[in-house]
Motif scaffolding. Structure first.
Motif, mmCIF file in Angstrom:
data_model
loop_
_atom_site.group_PDB
_atom_site.id
_atom_site.type_symbol
_atom_site.label_atom_id
_atom_site.label_comp_id
_atom_site.label_asym_id
_atom_site.label_seq_id
_atom_site.Cartn_x
_atom_site.Cartn_y
_atom_site.Cartn_z
ATOM 1 N N UNK A 192 -5.891 5.233 -13.467
ATOM 2 C CA UNK A 192 -5.141 5.499 -12.240
ATOM 3 C C UNK A 192 -3.756 4.868 -12.406
ATOM 4 N N UNK A 193 -2.762 5.672 -12.773
ATOM 5 C CA UNK A 193 -1.416 5.198 -13.079
ATOM 6 C C UNK A 193 -0.402 5.937 -12.234
ATOM 7 N N UNK A 194 0.872 5.360 -12.184
ATOM 8 C CA UNK A 194 1.915 5.973 -11.377
ATOM 9 C C UNK A 194 3.281 5.613 -11.924
ATOM 10 N N UNK A 195 4.259 6.509 -11.639
ATOM 11 C CA UNK A 195 5.678 6.273 -11.893
ATOM 12 C C UNK A 195 6.386 6.293 -10.553
ATOM 13 N N UNK A 196 7.169 5.208 -10.247
ATOM 14 C CA UNK A 196 7.822 5.085 -8.951
ATOM 15 C C UNK A 196 9.278 4.719 -9.170
ATOM 16 N N UNK A 197 10.133 5.114 -8.221
ATOM 17 C CA UNK A 197 11.573 4.887 -8.390
ATOM 18 C C UNK A 197 11.956 3.422 -8.181
ATOM 19 N N UNK A 198 11.318 2.751 -7.228
ATOM 20 C CA UNK A 198 11.761 1.396 -6.859
ATOM 21 C C UNK A 198 10.710 0.322 -7.084
ATOM 22 N N UNK A 199 9.436 0.671 -7.107
ATOM 23 C CA UNK A 199 8.389 -0.342 -7.246
ATOM 24 C C UNK A 199 8.437 -0.947 -8.646
ATOM 25 N N UNK A 200 8.290 -2.275 -8.736
ATOM 26 C CA UNK A 200 8.317 -2.916 -10.047
ATOM 27 C C UNK A 200 7.119 -2.497 -10.886
ATOM 28 N N UNK A 201 7.295 -2.579 -12.208
ATOM 29 C CA UNK A 201 6.202 -2.249 -13.117
ATOM 30 C C UNK A 201 5.080 -3.256 -12.923
ATOM 31 N N UNK A 202 3.865 -2.801 -12.871
ATOM 32 C CA UNK A 202 2.695 -3.647 -12.659
ATOM 33 C C UNK A 202 2.262 -3.738 -11.210
#
Length: 356
Positions: free
Chosen positions: A288-298
């Motif tokens: 369950x993974x995601x790419x987000x514009x503002x959320x920090x990695x992890x």
């Protein structure tokens, strides 16, 4: 000789007079009987007020000459025929009658027909004669095992239609073992119109079709079984989801969400957003993974499908590229996460919650 000569000298007329006088009564009687015979001969006699008779087909038309004061209804009463028949026989006569007019009055013509010759009675087969006789004089047969209506008709040289007529049932009727069937009608007056003597099959006692208490119990049992099955299915789905979830997912965010914020600083740090989500095209993992514009990695982020309420926790593994295809996209999810949200659309509206 003198007497003989004198006798021979008399005129012939005088000599034949006694013989003619003796035969005159016989001739008179013959003429009288001939006259009576002629008068007794059958011939159509017209009513006294008619002027003749005319025949058309099988009808006798009486020609009646109208006298002053007569009407169509008066003629109908006199000759005892309907007014409509008189109007039809006179080419639609509907107006008033004229004195001296000849009106045709139809009368039925009697046509003598020869009496029908008595129909020869069909010979009764020997097998039928050997059958027992009931109280009406009918020859009856007690149905044996394996016999049908057609088999009975063939055995006793008759037809299923005749058996059906005698017994009062249809030609497709299924006879039963032990049933009494009339094969031939009796000759007595009581058997002129036979009545079916078939013994009705014993009817079973009617059982109540509805039992409210039983129906309620059955419905209750079925409802409990459905609820139990739904609970077991939900438990299996939860166990499968937990087994498939990534092991690196921390439990801290879920704990904080469950207990709710206790300080104002926690409320400020929780970020909620809504927008469009889609899948990561190059994803081939089962996590369950995601790419987000503002959320920090992890960051552990909760993503909820607004259309059906399904939600999933994903880990942010990178920043969403700021390209043209991501202009209106809030978050891109792995194919496993999209499958968990149970949506058939390529793009769908979601709501995200995370703590930076």
């Amino acid at each position: 000789m003198q007497g003989g000569r004198a006798h021979r000298g008399l005129p012939i007329a005088v000599f034949c007079l006694p013989n003619c006088m003796s035969r005159f009564p016989l001739l008179s009687a013959a003429f009288v009987f001939a006259g009576f015979s002629a008068l007794a001969a059958p011939r159509p006699v017209a009513p006294p007020d008619s002027v003749g008779i005319e025949y058309r087909g099988n009808k006798m038309l009486i020609k009646h000459r109208v006298t002053p004061g007569e009407t169509l209804y008066g003629l109908a009463r006199r000759y005892k025929v309907p007014v409509e028949d008189i109007v039809e026989a006179n080419s639609g006569q509907k107006g008033a009658l004229v004195t001296g007019q000849v009106v045709l009055v139809p009368r039925n013509r009697v046509v003598l027909t020869q009496p029908a010759a008595p129909r020869a009675t069909a010979a009764v087969p020997a097998a039928t004669r050997a059958l027992p006789t009931d109280a009406r004089g009918n020859k009856v047969y007690k149905v044996e095992a394996g016999m049908t209506l057609f088999a009975i008709a063939r055995r006793f040289q008759t037809t299923p239609a005749e058996l059906a007529r005698l017994n009062g049932f249809a030609t497709t009727y299924n006879v039963r073992v032990g049933e009494t069937v009339i094969v031939a009608a009796g000759s007595g007056p009581a058997a002129a119109r036979p009545v079916a003597t078939t013994t009705p099959a014993p009817t079973r006692a009617a059982t109540p079709t509805t039992r409210p208490e039983r129906d309620e119990e059955a419905e209750k049992d079925a409802r409990e079984a459905r609820e139990k099955e739904a609970r077991e299915r939900a438990a299996r789905e939860r166990a499968r989801d937990s087994a498939m979830a990534p092991a690196v997912t921390p439990e801290a965010p879920a704990t904080e969400k469950d207990r709710g914020p206790s300080r104002a600083s926690e409320i400020v740090r929780r970020v909620s957003e809504s927008g469009l989500a889609t899948s990561i095209q190059t994803d081939a993992s089962d996590k369950y993974l995601a790419l987000h514009k503002t959320a920090p990695v992890g960051t552990i982020m909760q993503v909820r499908n607004i259309m059906n309420g399904q939600s999933v926790y994903v880990r942010v593994i990178g920043q969403l590229p700021d390209t043209g295809e991501n202009t209106n996209i809030l978050v891109r999810l792995s194919k496993k996460a999209v499958q968990r949200l149970a949506t058939p659309d390529q793009r769908f509206r979601v709501e995200t919650n995370y703590v930076p």
